[in-house]
Design a protein around this motif. Structure first.
Motif, short mmCIF file in Angstrom:
data_model
loop_
_atom_site.label_atom_id
_atom_site.label_comp_id
_atom_site.label_asym_id
_atom_site.label_seq_id
_atom_site.Cartn_x
_atom_site.Cartn_y
_atom_site.Cartn_z
N LEU A 242 -0.60 -44.68 -26.72
CA LEU A 242 -1.67 -44.44 -25.75
C LEU A 242 -1.21 -44.77 -24.33
CD1 LEU A 242 -4.76 -45.88 -27.68
CD2 LEU A 242 -4.19 -43.47 -27.31
N ALA A 243 -0.45 -45.87 -24.18
CA ALA A 243 0.07 -46.23 -22.86
C ALA A 243 1.03 -45.18 -22.34
CB ALA A 243 0.75 -47.59 -22.93
N LEU A 244 1.83 -44.62 -23.25
CA LEU A 244 2.77 -43.56 -22.85
C LEU A 244 2.01 -42.33 -22.38
CD1 LEU A 244 5.69 -42.44 -22.75
CD2 LEU A 244 5.39 -41.76 -25.15
N LEU A 245 0.95 -41.97 -23.06
CA LEU A 245 0.15 -40.82 -22.65
C LEU A 245 -0.52 -41.08 -21.29
CD1 LEU A 245 -1.36 -40.08 -26.15
CD2 LEU A 245 0.04 -38.48 -24.84
N ASP A 246 -0.93 -42.30 -21.05
CA ASP A 246 -1.55 -42.63 -19.77
C ASP A 246 -0.57 -42.51 -18.61
OD1 ASP A 246 -3.97 -43.10 -20.99
OD2 ASP A 246 -3.67 -45.28 -21.16
N ARG A 247 0.72 -42.66 -18.90
CA ARG A 247 1.73 -42.52 -17.84
C ARG A 247 1.94 -41.06 -17.44
NH1 ARG A 247 6.93 -45.46 -20.15
NH2 ARG A 247 7.85 -44.35 -18.38
N ARG A 248 1.44 -40.14 -18.28
CA ARG A 248 1.60 -38.71 -18.05
C ARG A 248 3.07 -38.32 -17.89
NH1 ARG A 248 -3.27 -36.58 -17.64
NH2 ARG A 248 -5.02 -37.90 -16.98
N LEU A 249 3.90 -38.97 -18.68
CA LEU A 249 5.32 -38.64 -18.70
C LEU A 249 5.52 -37.31 -19.42
CD1 LEU A 249 8.21 -39.84 -18.12
CD2 LEU A 249 8.16 -40.70 -20.47
N ASP A 250 6.38 -36.48 -18.87
CA ASP A 250 6.65 -35.18 -19.48
C ASP A 250 7.72 -35.34 -20.55
OD1 ASP A 250 6.68 -32.49 -20.02
OD2 ASP A 250 8.01 -31.98 -18.36
N TYR A 251 7.35 -35.19 -21.82
CA TYR A 251 8.30 -35.31 -22.92
C TYR A 251 7.89 -34.34 -24.02
CZ TYR A 251 4.57 -38.23 -24.84
OH TYR A 251 3.36 -38.68 -25.29
N ASP A 252 8.85 -33.99 -24.87
CA ASP A 252 8.55 -33.03 -25.93
C ASP A 252 8.88 -33.54 -27.32
OD1 ASP A 252 11.32 -32.89 -25.68
OD2 ASP A 252 11.28 -30.95 -24.66
#
Length: 344
Positions: A242-252
């Motif tokens: 959830l924290a990673l999604l909040d960072r809005r980091l572009d990853y695939d």
């Protein structure tokens, strides 16, 4: 001496909390006793006026028919499969098995090693706590053969059996790269042990081979020191996801160091409406029984825990039988099981 009675070897052993055999070997200057233990025995013998010449010759060592295994946690599937294989191999050779759970505690590890020495066990298969040389150097000095399983401590001169974690992580990342992924996040437990170090090495090696690949590592807080709750929970990986999604980091893609972490990451992605594998591809590690039943089914690196146990007990029995030679280092190649979470 106390009250006119001569102090016996048994009295000395009781005072020190050691076995009679250990005290006898220390007094006789024989091997198989650590220098620290030998000094402790000699100091106490001088203090109480023990006279070794008054004792009959100590009997030769009678080997125990018990071997030991130490594991960090009894709740993880790897540990249960490993113990099953070790117990079967030991029983077939006429040995019983003592199991010690350390809970990643150096104090509990020390206590387990001390019991092995005091009970003069035939040998032990050990998953050490982090990279500690002690207390296992003392066990080796006591003449008890050791085989390390899963985790390596290079300073210990004993046999070692594990899965090739570098190759396993490398295979998972190369698979994701082959699926067209270029920004791959690694979820790994924040714990300094060789298995994690080797997985991170495999991840870095695979990413370095593709010029436009972008690497990110998320260290998931460990739960292993909380003895009141089950270890290896997906909760922290879910929070990290959830924290990673909040960072809005572009990853695939996400590659996790354990299937429980992949489970937590999958839950976080699903809650936020991120589709797996359409938006983000996902791979785990361990191939736990539930992995094939997730939706989508989880790609994972299969660890042959039973084979590791079988090889470890075979090496230990050879050492108990008197096999000499340099330490053996066996790395077992893991298998990548590809499923829909990474292939679409």
């Amino acid at each position: 001496m106390t009250g006119g009675r001569r102090t016996t070897l048994g009295d000395l052993a009781t005072r020190l909390g050691l076995s009679v055999n250990t005290v006898s070997r220390a007094l006789a200057g024989k091997d198989g006793v650590s220098e620290r233990t030998r000094a402790l025995v000699l100091d106490e013998a001088r203090r109480v006026g023990y006279v070794a010449a008054a004792e009959p010759p100590a009997p030769e060592r009678v080997r125990s028919r018990t071997v030991a295994v130490t594991i960090p946690s009894a709740t993880h599937l790897f540990s249960s499969e490993l113990i099953g294989a070790i117990e079967a191999g030991a029983r077939a050779a006429g040995y019983s098995l003592d199991v010690f759970t350390t809970e990643e505690s150096g104090e509990q590890e020390q206590a387990a090693a001390r019991r092995m020495i005091d009970n003069d066990l035939a040998g032990a298969i050990v998953i050490p706590v982090r990279n500690r040389t002690e207390p296992w150097a003392e066990v080796l000095a006591a003449g008890i053969p050791l085989v390390l399983a899963s985790r390596e401590v290079p300073a210990l001169p004993c046999d070692f059996v594990t899965v090739d974690n570098t190759a396993g992580a490398y295979a998972a990342v190369r698979h994701l790269l082959a699926q067209g992924c270029r920004t791959i996040v690694q979820f790994e437990e924040d714990l300094g042990i060789s298995t994690i170090d080797h997985r991170r090495e495999g991840y870095a090696r695979a990413m370095a081979e593709v010029p436009d690949a972008v690497a990110h590592t998320i260290l998931v807080p460990t739960r292993r020191f909380e003895t009141a709750e089950p270890r290896w929970r997906a909760t922290e990986a879910h929070r990290a996801g959830l924290a990673l999604l909040d960072r809005r980091l572009d990853y695939d893609a996400i590659v996790a160091g354990d299937d429980y972490f992949a489970l937590g990451a999958l839950a976080a992605l699903t809650e936020r409406g991120v589709r797996v594998p359409e938006d983000v591809r996902l791979a785990g590690y361990g191939d736990h029984p539930y992995s094939a039943w997730l939706n989508p089914a989880l790609t994972s690196v299969r660890i042959p825990a039973r084979l590791i146990g079988e090889l470890a007990v075979s090496l230990l029995l050879q050492r108990i039988a008197g096999e000499t030679g340099p330490p053996v280092r066996r790395l077992i190649k893991p298998e990548l099981i590809t499923r829909r979470s990474s292939t679409g």
